[in-house]
Scaffold this active site. Structure first.
Site, PDB file in Angstrom:
ATOM      1  N   TYR A 187     -15.458  -0.494   2.248  1.00 32.47           N
ATOM      2  CA  TYR A 187     -15.882  -0.057   3.574  1.00 32.47           C
ATOM      3  C   TYR A 187     -17.152  -0.760   4.310  1.00 32.47           C
ATOM      4  CZ  TYR A 187     -17.475   3.773   6.650  1.00 32.47           C
ATOM      5  OH  TYR A 187     -17.951   4.666   7.876  1.00 32.47           O
ATOM      6  N   LYS A 243     -16.635  -2.470   8.114  1.00 34.79           N
ATOM      7  CA  LYS A 243     -17.329  -2.034   9.421  1.00 34.79           C
ATOM      8  C   LYS A 243     -18.531  -3.030   9.835  1.00 34.79           C
ATOM      9  CE  LYS A 243     -15.763   2.079   9.516  1.00 34.79           C
ATOM     10  NZ  LYS A 243     -14.807   2.407  10.721  1.00 34.79           N
TER      11      LYS A 243
END
Length: 304
Positions: free
Chosen positions: A173, A177
């Site tokens: 993740y 991002k």
């Protein structure tokens, strides 16, 4: 500034079926833009996210808001589909594309929060990178020539968190991002000589349809979920993110932001827009204050 400062402009919002993408598309429509809305969920087929929202619904909301919504179901990992999408925009808009919003995500089912890298499924982690980062690259590769040809325009890479944020708590993740932020910075460098601006943009605690469902509330009753998660008191609707993008797109001096990592709460102060309920949630200020001491002493209303 007029009520519809983006009249005549053309936008492509990828991943606009729901959540932040839908909020962005609708607010661009409210500002008068023609908005091509893409995603994998349609009235006849659901994506692996298995949500009820569709690209057609978003396009209808864009039109109802005052713009012109055009739904083009697209899997942004499929190079041929993205090529055909951009060719359609080129053909229908006589080569015009003013705003590109890379918002594809689809990583929630693939994100593991409670294990280190080496204990997570590798295939899921790599697929997350493809869905959350490669989709943006594929879309920009095909769409940027339209903006470059006109020597103007805006690219918005939607992410979670800012460039100065620390580790987001889980490897794949975090990589996705932060990778999107770096993609905005890299595009800014390539686009600067051509008069096109690229930025990364994060919302705060986004009150998406999925998040409302998670807490068992609706947009009308969302405050009932604050008891389950006090941070939800600072949540913001997708309209807030959409108004941030619309404000950037309408700014004649938007190039001053080129290559920067921006946030909804920062731009709300800069441009004076509010969330749908008239408040101006400052997620960054609130979260920072809670981390400096006893969070119980921080009043969310002081940051709305």
């Amino acid at each position: 500034m007029t009520d519809e400062p983006l009249t005549g402009q053309v936008a492509l919002v990828s991943g606009a079926t729901r959540g932040g993408g839908r909020g962005i598309a609708v607010q661009l429509g409210a500002a008068g833009a023609t908005v091509y809305v893409t995603g994998r969920s349609t009235t006849t087929s659901r994506s692996p996210m298995n949500r009820p929202e569709t690209t057609e619904q978003t396009a209808d909301l864009v039109t109802a808001a005052g713009g012109h919504g055009i739904a083009v179901p697209t899997d942004h990992l499929d190079v041929a589909q993205v090529r055909d999408l951009v060719a359609r925009i080129d053909r229908e808009q006589q080569g015009r594309l003013d705003i590109l919003v890379n918002n594809v995500w689809g990583g929630d089912p693939l994100t593991v929060w409670d294990k280190p890298l080496w204990e997570q499924p590798l295939d899921d982690g790599l697929l997350l990178q493809r869905q959350a980062v490669h989709t943006h690259i594929i879309t920009s590769w095909h769409a940027l020539p339209l903006l470059v040809a006109r020597r103007r325009g805006l690219v918005v890479e939607v992410t979670d968190g800012t460039a100065d944020q620390g580790y987001r708590g889980t490897f794949f993740y975090d990589l996705a991002k932060s990778g999107v932020i770096r993609a905005a910075q890299a595009q800014a460098g390539d686009l600067r000589p051509h008069g096109v601006t690229a930025v990364a943009l994060t919302p705060g605690f986004l009150r998406s349809e999925a998040m409302l469902d998670h807490f068992g509330v609706t947009e009308d009753t969302w405050r009932d979920a604050i008891t389950a998660d006090p941070y939800f008191a600072m949540s913001e609707s997708p309209a807030y993110l959409g108004r941030a993008v619309a404000a950037l797109a309408a700014d004649p001096d938007v190039s001053r932001w080129n290559g920067q990592s921006l946030a909804t709460w920062q731009l709300a102060k800069e441009y004076g827009f509010t969330d749908a309920d008239g408040s101006r949630p400052d997620w960054g200020g609130y979260f920072g204050a809670t981390q400096q001491g006893d969070g119980d002493d921080v009043n969310p209303q002081d940051y709305r």
